[in-house]
Design an enzyme around this catalytic site. Structure first.
Site, PDB file in Angstrom:
ATOM      1  N   LYS A 158       0.828  -1.193   0.000  1.00 42.61           N
ATOM      2  CA  LYS A 158       0.000   0.000   0.000  1.00 42.61           C
ATOM      3  C   LYS A 158       0.871   1.254   0.000  1.00 42.61           C
ATOM      4  CE  LYS A 158      -2.207   1.909   3.685  1.00 42.61           C
ATOM      5  NZ  LYS A 158      -2.073   3.323   3.332  1.00 42.61           N
ATOM      6  N   ARG A 159       1.925   1.182   0.761  1.00 40.83           N
ATOM      7  CA  ARG A 159       2.850   2.323   0.856  1.00 40.83           C
ATOM      8  C   ARG A 159       3.421   2.738  -0.497  1.00 40.83           C
ATOM      9  NH1 ARG A 159       3.268   5.002   4.618  1.00 40.83           N
ATOM     10  NH2 ARG A 159       3.148   4.499   6.834  1.00 40.83           N
TER      11      ARG A 159
END
Length: 510
Positions: free
Chosen positions: A267-268
């Site tokens: 996600k980062r």
RNA sequence: GGCCCGUUGGUCAAUCGGUUAAGACGCCUCCCUUUCACGGAGGAAUGAGGGGUUCGAUUCCCCUACGGGCUACCA
């Protein structure tokens, strides 16, 4: 047609947004199931109390539905093998854990977290940075193998917190057949005595996946490659529980990697590089943090699914655009790649543009209309039916329609005068003044007629029509994009056309 | 560190021992269009390294390098 016995499952944990890789695992399950006229099951692996996130289960279901790959069985649609949430199947795991203990394949362990840490510290060396709880150390720990039967019973009766661990045999070779990778051999010395049942009574993944796959009669098990190292534990469990001949065929899918650098896509990375990683918007209920999804970013589910299918699989023909139906028809496990693939958002957008180009106006219309409304553009179906075909090849994302459609409904607010000013002169000003009047008297308002008067007027003014088209475009659209200017003029009507010309003439005169 | 998996252009990738090593994305040039896009024509760019096996290796085997995964009472 005889009913197929093919049963596959997608088994996510309800811990947050649904990651690209998760959707692809679900997709491959779905494609395989449909190809074989089988059943696609959703099982919720909510055995980790600490990481459970309310709402995540419904969100997962919504994502799958958006993708068009809704499960045939699951917590939303009970079949004959429920319940489909592991938290509701506790008694079953306990029963089998006890069976394993009685058979000598598992044991109670009473070690506290502190004791475990002490053991790890004691055995940690340069060459062994992560000591395992295995045959070499287990007799030195507090468990039903090292303690007397009396002591164990006493601890149990006192309700001492404990787990159940698998009793891994020493130095045994376990062979696993993977449909993608072939035979893989593991030595049991490499894997520790995994916890099967946690102190809170919940099973770990290892026990749960085996028990549930068995009870749900799963025939093929697809999962991410990260599970390969623990696969021997699962194989052993199938064997110990006496189900070896019913074990599903395994397929460990390659990972989806970061576009740059290395490692699994997270996600980062999406936040960092500016693209979505989740299928749909996800709002964390605790932090309220909103993470963008492909859907809300303007992806068509057809494109999203198509793109995902091609990440780690292809049909060998070189074709790349496939509908879900075509994917089902062409899918085959032996064409799934072994190596992980780096995610490329540019290519993902290309898939979306291809799908927008190919989609019927009727398919696009409600989606475009919804986005327009969010941007305060209220367009009728009739108007959009005309406009969408004119602009769709200019849109990579559905949200691009906002820019491409806005000027059909509202006079442009931002006008790129800088593009016309350098070559602007009295002659051109006079031309537009004159042509504006001509337009006002034009009886038949259609694109061809508008263009004819434009060229005629240009001829009389002795200016090349080409030199006048860009200013006209800026007047009508506000910028350098969009379909043929005369089509735009026709579509927005005489009144708006002359008004916009007049407005710009005023601006240019200043 | 150990174990397991993997390795064809910048990226996704075809090839299942013999090819001028496809195709796609992206990039560049040109055409179409005096907008943007679409479309069309071209271009640059690839077998990690070293050993074998073979008449012949991108393809089969081994080693090395590199990348990844796992090594939790998380999945």
């Amino acid at each position: 047609m005889t009913a197929s016995t093919t049963r596959v499952r997608f088994a996510p944990s309800p811990t947050g947004g649904l990651h690209l890789g998760g959707v692809r695992t679900a997709l491959f399950n779905y494609l395989f199931a449909k190809k074989n006229n089988g059943t696609f099951i959703l099982r919720i692996e909510d055995t980790d109390q600490g990481r459970f996130v309310p709402g995540a289960e419904q969100y997962i279901l919504d994502c799958l539905e958006w993708c068009g790959i809704s499960p045939d069985e699951g917590p939303h649609k009970e079949g004959a093998y429920g319940p489909y949430r592991q938290s509701e199947r506790k008694s079953s795991y306990k029963k089998y854990a006890e069976q394993l203990i009685n058979q000598g394949h598992a044991y109670y362990a009473f070690d506290t977290p502190e004791e475990l840490e002490k053991m790890r510290e004691a055995f940690r060396t340069e060459s062994n940075p992560s000591p395992q709880y295995d045959s070499k150390v287990r007799l030195g720990m507090n468990n039903s193998l090292s303690l007397s039967k009396e002591k164990v019973n006493e601890l149990l009766e006192q309700g001492t917190p404990h787990v159940v661990r698998i009793n891994m045999p020493a130095s045994t070779e376990i062979t696993l057949h993977d449909m993608i990778r072939g035979e893989i051999v593991f030595n049991t010395d490499q894997v520790d005595d995994k916890v099967l049942l946690k102190a809170d009574g919940m099973p770990t993944y290892h026990l749960a996946v085996v028990v549930d796959d068995h009870e749900m009669k799963i025939t093929q098990a697809f999962r991410g490659e990260e599970w390969l190292p623990s696969a021997p534990v699962h194989v052993l469990l199938w064997d110990y529980l006496g189900w070896k001949n019913q074990m599903p065929e395994w397929a460990h899918l390659p990972l989806i990697l970061k576009p740059d650098g290395q490692g699994k896509l997270s996600k980062r990375d999406g936040d960092r590089l500016g693209f979505p990683v989740f299928a749909m918007d996800w709002q964390d209920p605790k932090s309220n943090e909103l993470t963008k999804g492909f859907k809300e970013m303007g992806f068509l589910p057809e494109a999203f699914v198509n793109m995902l299918a091609m990440l780690g699989w292809n049909d060998g023909t070189g074709e790349e655009i496939f509908s879900l139906e075509q994917l089902i028809e062409r899918f085959s496990i032996d064409r799934i790649h072994k190596g992980g693939a780096k995610f490329d958002f540019e290519k993902a957008k290309w898939f979306n543009q291809e799908w927008i180009k190919r989609s019927e106006t009727t398919r696009l219309l409600p989606l475009v209309q919804e986005i327009l409304v969010k941007n305060n553009i209220h367009a009728s179906e009739e108007a959009l039916t005309d406009i969408i075909p004119m602009v769709k090849e200019r849109c990579q994302l559905l949200n691009d329609f906002v820019q491409q459609v806005a000027y059909f409904f509202h006079d442009p607010v931002e006008i790129d005068l800088a593009s016309v000013q350098p070559k602007w002169d009295e002659k051109k000003h006079a031309f537009f003044e004159g042509w504006k009047t001509t337009l006002n008297h034009l009886e038949a308002w259609d694109a061809a007629a508008i263009e004819n008067t434009f060229k005629e007027a240009a001829g009389i003014a002795q200016i090349k029509p080409g030199e006048l088209q860009l200013p006209l475009r800026i007047m009508l659209v506000g910028a350098k994009f969009g379909p043929t200017v005369f089509d735009i003029a026709f579509r927005i009507g005489k009144e708006a056309t002359t008004r916009r010309i007049g407005h710009c003439l005023t601006l240019l005169a200043q």
